[in-house]
Every structure is written in structure tokens, then in C-alpha cells.
Scaffold this active site. Structure first.
Site, PDB file in Angstrom:
ATOM      1  N   SER A   6      15.894  -0.402 -55.410  1.00  0.00           N
ATOM      2  CA  SER A   6      16.362   0.675 -55.775  1.00  0.00           C
ATOM      3  C   SER A   6      17.568   1.217 -54.836  1.00  0.00           C
ATOM      4  O   SER A   6      17.755   1.169 -53.670  1.00  0.00           O
ATOM      5  CB  SER A   6      15.285   1.759 -55.533  1.00  0.00           C
ATOM      6  N   ASP A  33      17.675   5.445 -59.712  1.00  0.00           N
ATOM      7  CA  ASP A  33      17.235   6.746 -59.789  1.00  0.00           C
ATOM      8  C   ASP A  33      18.049   8.059 -59.763  1.00  0.00           C
ATOM      9  O   ASP A  33      18.948   8.325 -59.140  1.00  0.00           O
ATOM     10  CB  ASP A  33      16.521   6.989 -58.208  1.00  0.00           C
ATOM     11  N   HIS A  64      15.672   5.125 -64.005  1.00  0.00           N
ATOM     12  CA  HIS A  64      14.540   6.139 -63.787  1.00  0.00           C
ATOM     13  C   HIS A  64      15.046   7.437 -63.904  1.00  0.00           C
ATOM     14  O   HIS A  64      15.633   8.235 -62.874  1.00  0.00           O
ATOM     15  CB  HIS A  64      13.685   5.814 -62.342  1.00  0.00           C
TER      16      HIS A  64
HETATM   17  C1  DX5 Z   1      11.702   8.177 -55.685  1.00  0.00           C
HETATM   18  C2  DX5 Z   1      12.504   7.011 -56.316  1.00  0.00           C
HETATM   19  C3  DX5 Z   1      12.333   5.735 -55.722  1.00  0.00           C
HETATM   20  C4  DX5 Z   1      12.627   5.644 -54.354  1.00  0.00           C
HETATM   21  C5  DX5 Z   1      12.037   4.601 -53.790  1.00  0.00           C
HETATM   22  O1  DX5 Z   1      11.679   9.471 -56.225  1.00  0.00           O
HETATM   23  O2  DX5 Z   1      11.889   6.866 -57.596  1.00  0.00           O
HETATM   24  O3  DX5 Z   1      12.683   4.671 -56.646  1.00  0.00           O
HETATM   25  O4  DX5 Z   1      13.924   5.059 -54.479  1.00  0.00           O
HETATM   26  O5  DX5 Z   1      12.381   4.610 -52.268  1.00  0.00           O
HETATM   27  P1  DX5 Z   1      11.604   3.696 -50.915  1.00  0.00           P
HETATM   28  O6  DX5 Z   1      11.531   2.485 -51.426  1.00  0.00           O
HETATM   29  O7  DX5 Z   1      12.300   3.962 -50.002  1.00  0.00           O
HETATM   30  O8  DX5 Z   1      10.300   4.564 -51.071  1.00  0.00           O
HETATM   31 ZN    ZN Z   2      12.658   5.346 -58.953  1.00  0.00          ZN
END
Ligand code: DX5
Ligand code: ZN
Length: 221
Positions: A6, A33, A64
Site C-alpha cells: 500500500s 488507498d 481501494h
Molecule cells: C487503511 C488502508 C490500508 C493502509 C494499511 O485505511 O486501507 O491500506 O494503508 O496500512 P498499514 O499496513 O500500515 O496498516
Molecule cells: Zn487499503
């Protein structure tokens, strides 16, 4: 097991370089994201980021959408180069229509569910989607703590997928590190989103991704 780094946790001043690094390290797709400050209490990025990345990576770009009214933006993200569009079950009163719209645009469709949303809401839509995204934190921010209460649900989603659409990917998102990755794969996840455990790892993205793969290896044999 497939990895989807991400870019929320990437250094935006070096975004192309960071995406190239995870591509070289064997990432299967890039997770983008999108947050609107309304559906979630944070702002992140929009279609211009997808358009900038499209020419510099061969990897599929999965988007996403943590936004109200995703229908209004599907075309824009497709034009920018998104390969898959993940929309939330929450707040969408016509999810089937949204999913059909994504399919008509020729893209992969996914449905995401928040930690408090039960697996059973997926039952009727599952046959129409290519992937399910189980949020393992509340959406809106990177670097949150993994919610262990979601593990049993991941298993329930796996059972649903095996019964209704075995080729559907089961993706998890939030707080994924080597330890939680293993737990999720044990419960049946086959696609892991990871932000801070990859881009925030001081040993570099290559080592971080190797650690994630090594952690799930015993589960997969
Ligand atoms: C949260 C996002 C995730 C986020 C995950 O709302 O959907 O994709 O980037 O980040 P980590 O891996 O740092 O929890
Ligand atoms: Zn995400």
C-alpha cells in the site's frame, strides 16, 4: 500468497522509485488507498496518482475507494489506469449496481467490509466479484494495530468463497506484518495488503517483503 504493497506508507517524494522497488521485489499488485475526508476521517490521494503510476509500472493497480458515492468516480479511476476497483459494502445502498458498473467498465471488482461488518453480507454479491477485502483495522489510516477479532471472520469469508466462488481472492488490509500475515493466511487469506511493514521497514522493501513471505511459508505447505 500474493502481496499488495500500500503506497499510503510510501515516501510520496520518491513514489516512482518506491513502486519500482516493490515491483523488483516481486509484488503482485500496487494498492492505492483513496480517502475523501467524509467516508473516512482522512484525506489521501485521487486519480492523478493512478495516472502518474500507470506508465511507470507493469503491476496491476488496485484502487481501494474509501469514499462516499464511489459510482461518481469509477470512470475517472478507470481512465487513469486502475485495474481493479474495491468498493465498501458500508454506505452503499445499491452495491450490485456499483459492482455491475465496474464490470461493464472491464475491470476487476472487489467488495470491502469493515471490522464490525459480518461476513454474511457478502453471500449474495460474492458470485459477482473478483475479490473480497476484509479490513483488519478500521479504514482511514495506515500504521494501526491489527484487530484480532477479525480473524474468525476471515475464516468465515474463506468458507463462503470456497462454497460460492473459489477463484475469488480473499484480501486483508491493515496492520499486516509477518506475525499477523501468518495468522491471516492460516484463516484463509491469499492476498495481503501491507503499508508500513513494507515501506516503513528500515531494512528496505526487499527484506520486508521477504520477511512477509517467509512468515507465511510454513502455513502454505
Ligand atoms: C487503511 C488502508 C490500508 C493502509 C494499511 O485505511 O486501507 O491500506 O494503508 O496500512 P498499514 O499496513 O500500515 O496498516
Ligand atoms: Zn487499503
Amino acid at each position: 500468497m500474493k502481496l499488495a504493497p500500500s503506497i499510503l506508507a510510501a515516501d510520496f517524494a520518491r513514489l516512482g522509485e518506491q513502486v519500482a522497488a516493490v515491483e523488483k521485489a516481486g509484488a503482485e499488485r500496487i494498492h492505492i488507498d483513496v480517502m475523501d475526508g467524509h467516508f473516512v476521517a482522512n484525506l489521501s490521494m485521487g486519480a492523478p496518482i493512478v495516472a502518474s503510476l500507470r506508465p511507470v509500472t507493469q503491476l496491476p493497480l488496485e484502487t481501494h475507494l474509501m469514499i462516499s458515492n464511489p459510482d461518481l468516480f469509477l470512470q475517472e479511476f478507470v481512465d487513469a489506469g486502475s485495474d481493479s476497483l474495491l468498493v465498501h459494502w458500508e454506505g452503499n445502498f445499491n452495491l450490485h449496481r456499483t459492482v455491475q458498473c465496474i464490470k461493464r467498465l472491464g475491470k476487476r471488482a472487489g467488495v470491502a467490509i469493515n471490522p464490525a461488518t459480518p461476513a454474511c453480507v457478502l453471500e449474495e454479491i460474492l458470485q459477482d466479484v473478483d475479490q473480497v477485502l476484509v479490513m483488519t483495522v478500521n479504514p482511514g489510516f495506515g500504521h494501526q494495530q491489527f484487530l484480532r477479532s477479525t480473524l474468525a471472520k476471515i475464516h468465515r469469508v474463506r468458507l463462503l468463497i470456497d462454497r460460492i466462488k473459489p477463484e475469488c481472492d480473499l484480501e486483508v488490509d491493515g496492520g499486516i506484518d509477518p506475525e499477523t500475515a501468518r495468522l491471516c493466511v492460516e484463516m484463509g487469506a491469499n492476498l495481503l495488503v501491507a503499508g508500513s511493514s513494507i515501506f516503513g521497514n528500515s531494512t528496505g522493501v526487499m527484506a520486508a517483503m521477504e520477511d512477509l513471505r517467509a512468515a507465511v511459508q510454513p502455513v502454505q505447505v
